[in-house]
Design a protein around this motif. Structure first.
Motif, short mmCIF file in Angstrom:
data_model
loop_
_atom_site.label_atom_id
_atom_site.label_comp_id
_atom_site.label_asym_id
_atom_site.label_seq_id
_atom_site.Cartn_x
_atom_site.Cartn_y
_atom_site.Cartn_z
N GLU A 313 0.83 -1.20 0.00
CA GLU A 313 0.00 0.00 0.00
C GLU A 313 0.86 1.26 0.00
O GLU A 313 0.53 2.26 -0.64
N LYS A 314 2.00 1.21 0.69
CA LYS A 314 2.92 2.33 0.69
C LYS A 314 3.48 2.57 -0.71
O LYS A 314 3.60 3.72 -1.17
N ALA A 315 3.83 1.48 -1.39
CA ALA A 315 4.37 1.59 -2.75
C ALA A 315 3.33 2.18 -3.70
O ALA A 315 3.65 3.01 -4.56
N VAL A 316 2.08 1.76 -3.53
CA VAL A 316 1.01 2.30 -4.37
C VAL A 316 0.83 3.79 -4.10
O VAL A 316 0.67 4.59 -5.04
N TYR A 317 0.87 4.18 -2.82
CA TYR A 317 0.73 5.59 -2.45
C TYR A 317 1.85 6.43 -3.07
O TYR A 317 1.61 7.51 -3.63
N GLN A 318 3.10 5.92 -2.99
CA GLN A 318 4.23 6.66 -3.53
C GLN A 318 4.12 6.81 -5.05
O GLN A 318 4.43 7.86 -5.60
N LYS A 319 3.64 5.74 -5.69
CA LYS A 319 3.48 5.79 -7.14
C LYS A 319 2.43 6.82 -7.53
O LYS A 319 2.62 7.58 -8.49
N GLN A 320 1.33 6.84 -6.79
CA GLN A 320 0.29 7.82 -7.06
C GLN A 320 0.80 9.25 -6.80
O GLN A 320 0.50 10.17 -7.56
N LYS A 321 1.57 9.40 -5.75
CA LYS A 321 2.11 10.72 -5.40
C LYS A 321 3.01 11.24 -6.51
O LYS A 321 2.93 12.42 -6.90
N GLU A 322 3.87 10.35 -7.05
CA GLU A 322 4.76 10.75 -8.13
C GLU A 322 3.96 11.08 -9.39
O GLU A 322 4.31 12.02 -10.12
N MET A 323 2.90 10.30 -9.62
CA MET A 323 2.09 10.55 -10.81
C MET A 323 1.44 11.93 -10.74
O MET A 323 1.47 12.70 -11.71
N TYR A 324 0.83 12.24 -9.59
CA TYR A 324 0.17 13.54 -9.43
C TYR A 324 1.18 14.68 -9.43
O TYR A 324 0.90 15.77 -9.95
N LYS A 325 2.35 14.41 -8.91
CA LYS A 325 3.41 15.43 -8.92
C LYS A 325 3.81 15.75 -10.35
O LYS A 325 4.03 16.91 -10.71
N GLY A 326 3.88 14.70 -11.18
CA GLY A 326 4.23 14.89 -12.58
C GLY A 326 3.17 15.66 -13.33
O GLY A 326 3.45 16.46 -14.22
N ILE A 327 1.92 15.44 -12.95
CA ILE A 327 0.81 16.11 -13.64
C ILE A 327 0.73 17.58 -13.24
O ILE A 327 0.64 18.47 -14.08
N PHE A 328 0.80 17.84 -11.93
CA PHE A 328 0.55 19.18 -11.43
C PHE A 328 1.81 19.98 -11.13
O PHE A 328 1.78 21.20 -11.08
N GLY A 329 2.92 19.27 -10.89
CA GLY A 329 4.10 20.00 -10.43
C GLY A 329 5.23 20.07 -11.41
O GLY A 329 6.12 20.89 -11.27
N GLY A 330 5.23 19.19 -12.41
CA GLY A 330 6.33 19.17 -13.36
C GLY A 330 7.56 18.56 -12.75
O GLY A 330 7.57 18.05 -11.65
N GLY A 331 8.69 18.64 -13.49
CA GLY A 331 9.93 18.04 -13.02
C GLY A 331 10.91 19.09 -12.55
O GLY A 331 10.63 20.28 -12.54
N ARG A 332 12.09 18.67 -12.19
CA ARG A 332 13.14 19.59 -11.71
C ARG A 332 14.48 19.03 -12.15
O ARG A 332 14.75 17.85 -11.94
N ASP A 333 15.29 19.89 -12.77
CA ASP A 333 16.64 19.44 -13.10
C ASP A 333 17.60 19.93 -12.03
O ASP A 333 17.25 20.69 -11.14
N GLU A 334 18.86 19.49 -12.14
CA GLU A 334 19.85 19.78 -11.10
C GLU A 334 20.15 21.27 -11.00
O GLU A 334 20.49 21.78 -9.95
N SER A 335 20.07 21.98 -12.10
CA SER A 335 20.41 23.41 -12.09
C SER A 335 19.28 24.28 -11.58
O SER A 335 19.44 25.47 -11.40
N GLY A 336 18.10 23.64 -11.38
CA GLY A 336 16.97 24.41 -10.90
C GLY A 336 16.28 25.18 -11.99
O GLY A 336 15.48 26.07 -11.72
N GLY A 337 16.61 24.85 -13.28
CA GLY A 337 16.04 25.58 -14.40
C GLY A 337 14.54 25.48 -14.47
O GLY A 337 13.85 26.46 -14.75
N ASP A 338 13.99 24.28 -14.23
CA ASP A 338 12.55 24.09 -14.28
C ASP A 338 11.85 24.93 -13.22
O ASP A 338 10.77 25.48 -13.45
N ALA A 339 12.45 25.01 -12.05
CA ALA A 339 11.85 25.80 -10.97
C ALA A 339 11.81 27.28 -11.35
O ALA A 339 10.82 27.99 -11.09
N LYS A 340 12.90 27.76 -11.96
CA LYS A 340 12.93 29.15 -12.38
C LYS A 340 11.86 29.44 -13.43
O LYS A 340 11.21 30.48 -13.41
N SER A 341 11.71 28.46 -14.37
CA SER A 341 10.69 28.65 -15.41
C SER A 341 9.31 28.74 -14.79
O SER A 341 8.48 29.56 -15.19
#
Length: 368
Positions: A313-341
């Motif tokens: 159940e924890k693994a399922v929760y983490q997978k769902q969390k990552e999925m929603y993060k990808g949908i609503f939050g986007g990604g982040r690269d090491e330089s922080g470029g995505d965050a700046k955008s």
């Protein structure tokens, strides 16, 4: 590897009670037809046993064939041949029937001829003319069979007792019947240890057949306890086998039978929980495991199963969390470029909203 008390008992206890090993697979003991609504399609050669009885082998058996007056234990499904109306199914009852060759009812004459030609473990499709079935008049009670109906039987012979080995259940005393069932259970345990898995399962089913509902309803006190001490371990062994076969609903059925008599049986709760977990019924499985843990608090297998459900159940929760993060939050690269955008986009959006509000405000002033 540490073994749980629910998974392994001492060798002497194992010989006297139930096999608890769950690491082997059994040959499928269910009827060949997918849902049982229609007869199976069989391509094997037709063997003529009588002018009105013929047989097609679905699965080969082993050993010898029963002789006259042998007590045979079998499962079958029966249909009228032309309309394919199913009128009886012993598999649904999870209770093999007993047929004494030479003493069968008149409507079972053709069935008995077919069974007499079969070995233990053999499964076949029998074609029976109406003359050796329910006859010219048919049967209008149970089972309902129309007049002059040719029949089809999908039959599996679980095993049989020769005349010299015993007698019909109806002729046995309570002690004899319990003793006969216990011998079958013991035979099944020994066959299991020799990896003769199909034969072992047949022995358990024969033992259960001695302990049918008609018999159990008559028992009370010590005799009831004696009978359940034989019957319930056989059901639990069957459940363990069915889990390995991935036939989880049937495994749950056998556990339910035990829990009807012993609601606090930790092994029945444990195996039912395993079957439910495999079916994805996690809440119900957790409930069974927690009940089992209540009655067997030191059992490691129960802890492992509960921990496994929690981790899953924890693994399922983490997978769902990552999925929603990808949908609503986007990604982040090491330089922080995505965050700046994202920050620039937010600022631009806020500026546009503010500008739009000002324009609306000016229009309202003009309108006033």
């Amino acid at each position: 590897m540490d073994e749980s008390p629910l998974e392994q008992q001492s060798q002497s206890h194992e010989q006297e009670n139930e096999i608890v090993t769950e690491g082997s697979a059994f040959v499928d003991g269910e009827p060949l037809s997918q849902d049982g609504s229609v007869p199976p399609k069989v391509d094997s050669q037709m063997e003529v046993l009588d002018e009105k009885v013929s047989k097609q082998i679905i699965k080969e058996g082993h050993g010898s064939k029963p002789s006259k007056y042998s007590t045979c234990f079998l499962h079958y499904r029966a249909w009228t041949k032309h309309t394919q109306h199913k009128f009886e199914d012993t598999w649904q009852e999870q209770q093999p029937i007993e047929l004494v060759l030479g003493k069968e009812k008149k409507e079972m004459t053709g069935l008995a001829m077919g069974v007499a030609s079969m070995k233990s473990g053999e499964r076949a499709l029998l074609h029976i003319g109406w003359e050796l079935g329910y006859g010219k008049d048919g049967n209008f009670s149970f089972p309902n069979v129309p007049p002059m109906a040719d029949l089809l039987y999908e039959v599996e012979v679980i095993g049989f007792d020769e005349t010299k080995e015993g007698k019909a259940r109806s002729d046995m005393t309570v002690e004899e019947r319990i003793g006969a069932a216990d011998r079958r259970k013991m035979d099944g345990n020994h066959l299991f240890k020799e990896d003769k898995l199909e034969e072992a399962m047949q022995q358990y089913e024969m033992a259960i057949a001695y302990m049918g509902d008609d018999f159990m309803f008559q028992l009370y006190g010590k005799y009831q306890d004696m009978a359940l001490a034989v019957k319930n371990p056989c059901h639990l062994n069957m459940a363990a086998c069915l889990i390995k076969l991935k036939r989880y609903d049937e495994a749950i059925g056998h556990c339910n039978i035990v829990l009807t008599e012993e609601e606090k049986n930790p092994k029945a709760l444990f195996r039912r929980g395993k079957a439910k977990a495999e079916l994805g019924q996690m809440d119900s499985a957790r409930e069974d495991f927690r009940k089992a843990q209540k009655y067997a608090p030191d059992d490691n297998a129960i802890r492992r199963e509960l921990r496994g459900i929690a981790e899953q159940e924890k693994a399922v929760y983490q997978k769902q969390k990552e999925m929603y993060k990808g949908i609503f939050g986007g990604g982040r690269d090491e330089s922080g470029g995505d965050a700046k955008s994202r920050n620039w986009l937010i600022m631009l959006w806020q500026w546009l909203v503010s500008l739009f509000s000002r324009i609306l405000g000016r229009n309202r002033v003009k309108a006033d």
